[in-house]
Write an enzyme that holds these catalytic residues in place. Structure first.
Site, mmCIF file in Angstrom:
data_model
loop_
_atom_site.group_PDB
_atom_site.id
_atom_site.type_symbol
_atom_site.label_atom_id
_atom_site.label_comp_id
_atom_site.label_asym_id
_atom_site.label_seq_id
_atom_site.Cartn_x
_atom_site.Cartn_y
_atom_site.Cartn_z
ATOM 1 C CE LYS A 38 -0.370 -0.279 5.042
ATOM 2 N NZ LYS A 38 -1.141 -0.864 6.141
ATOM 3 C CE1 TYR A 264 10.821 32.427 1.618
ATOM 4 C CE2 TYR A 264 10.598 30.051 1.805
ATOM 5 C CZ TYR A 264 10.591 31.202 1.039
ATOM 6 O OH TYR A 264 10.351 31.116 -0.297
HETATM 7 C C1 LIG Z 1 -0.316 -1.771 6.875
HETATM 8 C C2 LIG Z 1 -0.849 -3.060 7.363
HETATM 9 C C3 LIG Z 1 0.012 -4.167 7.557
HETATM 10 C C4 LIG Z 1 1.513 -4.069 7.451
HETATM 11 O O1 LIG Z 1 2.064 -3.758 8.727
HETATM 12 P P1 LIG Z 1 3.636 -3.622 8.923
HETATM 13 O O2 LIG Z 1 3.765 -3.183 10.341
HETATM 14 O O3 LIG Z 1 4.102 -2.582 7.970
HETATM 15 O O4 LIG Z 1 4.242 -4.946 8.646
HETATM 16 C C5 LIG Z 1 -0.566 -5.391 7.868
HETATM 17 N N1 LIG Z 1 -1.902 -5.514 8.013
HETATM 18 C C6 LIG Z 1 -2.748 -4.466 7.879
HETATM 19 C C7 LIG Z 1 -4.198 -4.679 8.071
HETATM 20 C C8 LIG Z 1 -2.252 -3.202 7.564
HETATM 21 O O5 LIG Z 1 -3.091 -2.169 7.445
#
Ligand SMILES: *Cc1c(COP(=O)(O)O)cnc(C)c1O
Length: 369
Positions: A38, A264
């Protein structure tokens, strides 16, 4: 001195392969591996990362939103893709693209069954999410019978997996809570599947789950951050290799004297003869303002150069007094020996936020295995 061309995010596929093999070595061979890609594969590049993971033998992928899954399908990714956070408005697109929805509420379940019926689907794979304490998405304990009834009544869908998500798998102080989540998951799952002739995949572990609770791997694990080189723990990090390195270049160097100011709001006040280097990377690239005013710094020819003054949209200035460097030299913002976790911590955040925040306008450069 290494010469650079522009700001690039290097993606080290050798590091990805190393991390994948390390995480796999923690679990039994029969346990399936779901790679979480993702958020553009945590800010890397989801297509490049997913192609490599397919080659390495991952069994499943997960994305958060439907568009992320469609992007992978359009780029030839063929392994099953779980969409972790779909809305009912996306169900046609999910089916058209052979994506597999997380079913996390009664409304979502009823509405997906309707869409699947309308599109004349049979045994369409779906993933049932249980809430065991994170209180984010998923069915609660008292809804298991409802899920059982609604899924048993229809032949349009089949339960490909049942899963839950741990709230604090990286935190040993929360061990009792985590074990409680795992026990509740086991109980809810049993209630749901005890009469089925075929057991769906079961999964609860994320990266820190794999590392700290490998006995709770069930039949699949889901890993994201570990693949990208972070173990959420200083004792685990040395076994993993960060996949991404953010590099940039010195655009200009100037000498300043007492009384001059930088950037800035004039927040960096020069007290003694000082050399300042200007770099083409800023908050619009993902280096947020929180890192400014000396909180974080970069590495130039092996030496640490703190950020001087406020972070601008496209630019930061760094203090290079006493560092042997020239215009055109390469700068390492984070990565390699300059661990991204240290950079993230300097801004009061975690690896996840730092790496997912690197914007798309930064050129990605792939380093093959
Ligand atoms: C993002 C996510 C993961 C991955 O978790 P990590 O800590 O990056 O390994 C796993 N399961 C769900 C439901 C997630 O949203």
């Amino acid at each position: 001195m290494p010469e650079a061309k522009e700001t690039v995010l290097e993606i080290d596929l050798g590091a990805l392969a190393h991390n994948y093999r390390y995480l796999r070595s923690k679990i039994d061979k029969e346990v399936k591996f779901l790679s979480v890609v993702k958020a553009f594969a945590y800010g890397n590049d989801s297509v490049i990362i997913a192609r490599k993971l397919e080659e390495l033998g991952t069994d499943y992928f997960a994305v958060a939103y439907v568009e992320e899954g469609v992007h992978l399908r359009k780029n030839g990714i063929t392994k099953p893709i779980l969409v972790l956070h779909p809305q009912f408005t996306h169900f046609e697109e999910i089916i058209e693209n052979c994506l597999e929805p997380n079913i996390y509420s009664e409304k979502i379940l009823r509405s997906f069954i309707q869409t699947a019926e309308r599109l004349k689907q049979k045994d369409y794979p779906v993933h049932i999410k249980f809430n065991t304490g994170l209180n984010r998405l998923g069915f609660d304990d008292h809804e298991v019978q409802l899920v059982r009834k609604l899924t048993a009544e229809t032949s349009t869908i089949k339960i490909a997996s049942v899963f839950s998500h741990l709230a604090a798998s990286e935190d040993w102080k929360e061990r009792d809570f985590t074990v409680g989540q795992i026990d509740l998951f086991r109980k809810m799952t049993w209630e749901l599947i005890k009469d089925m002739d075929r057991e769906p995949l079961l999964h609860i572990c994320n990266t820190s789950g794999v590392i700290n609770y490998p006995k709770a791997a069930f039949s699949m694990v889901r890993s994201g951050i570990g693949l990208y080189g972070f173990g959420n723990d200083k004792t685990v990090d040395p076994y993993l290799r960060p996949v991404s390195t953010l590099k940039t270049i010195i655009s200009q160097i100037r000498k300043l004297d007492k009384g001059d100011t930088v950037g800035y709001n004039r927040s960096f006040k020069v007290e003694k003869p000082t050399r300042i280097a200007t770099l083409p990377v800023g908050h619009a690239d993902g280096i947020n303002r929180i890192y400014g005013n000396g909180r974080a710094g970069v590495y130039i020819n092996g030496s640490y150069a703190p950020i001087a003054g406020n972070v601008c949209m496209d630019i930061i200035m760094v203090d290079v007094t006493g560092i042997d460097c020239h215009e055109g030299d390469e700068v390492i913002v984070f990565g390699g020996p300059h661990h991204p976790v240290k950079f993230a911590e300097a801004g009061g955040t975690i690896s996840y936020e730092l790496i997912t925040g690197i914007q798309r306008r930064v050129t990605r450069k792939v380093i093959p295995e």
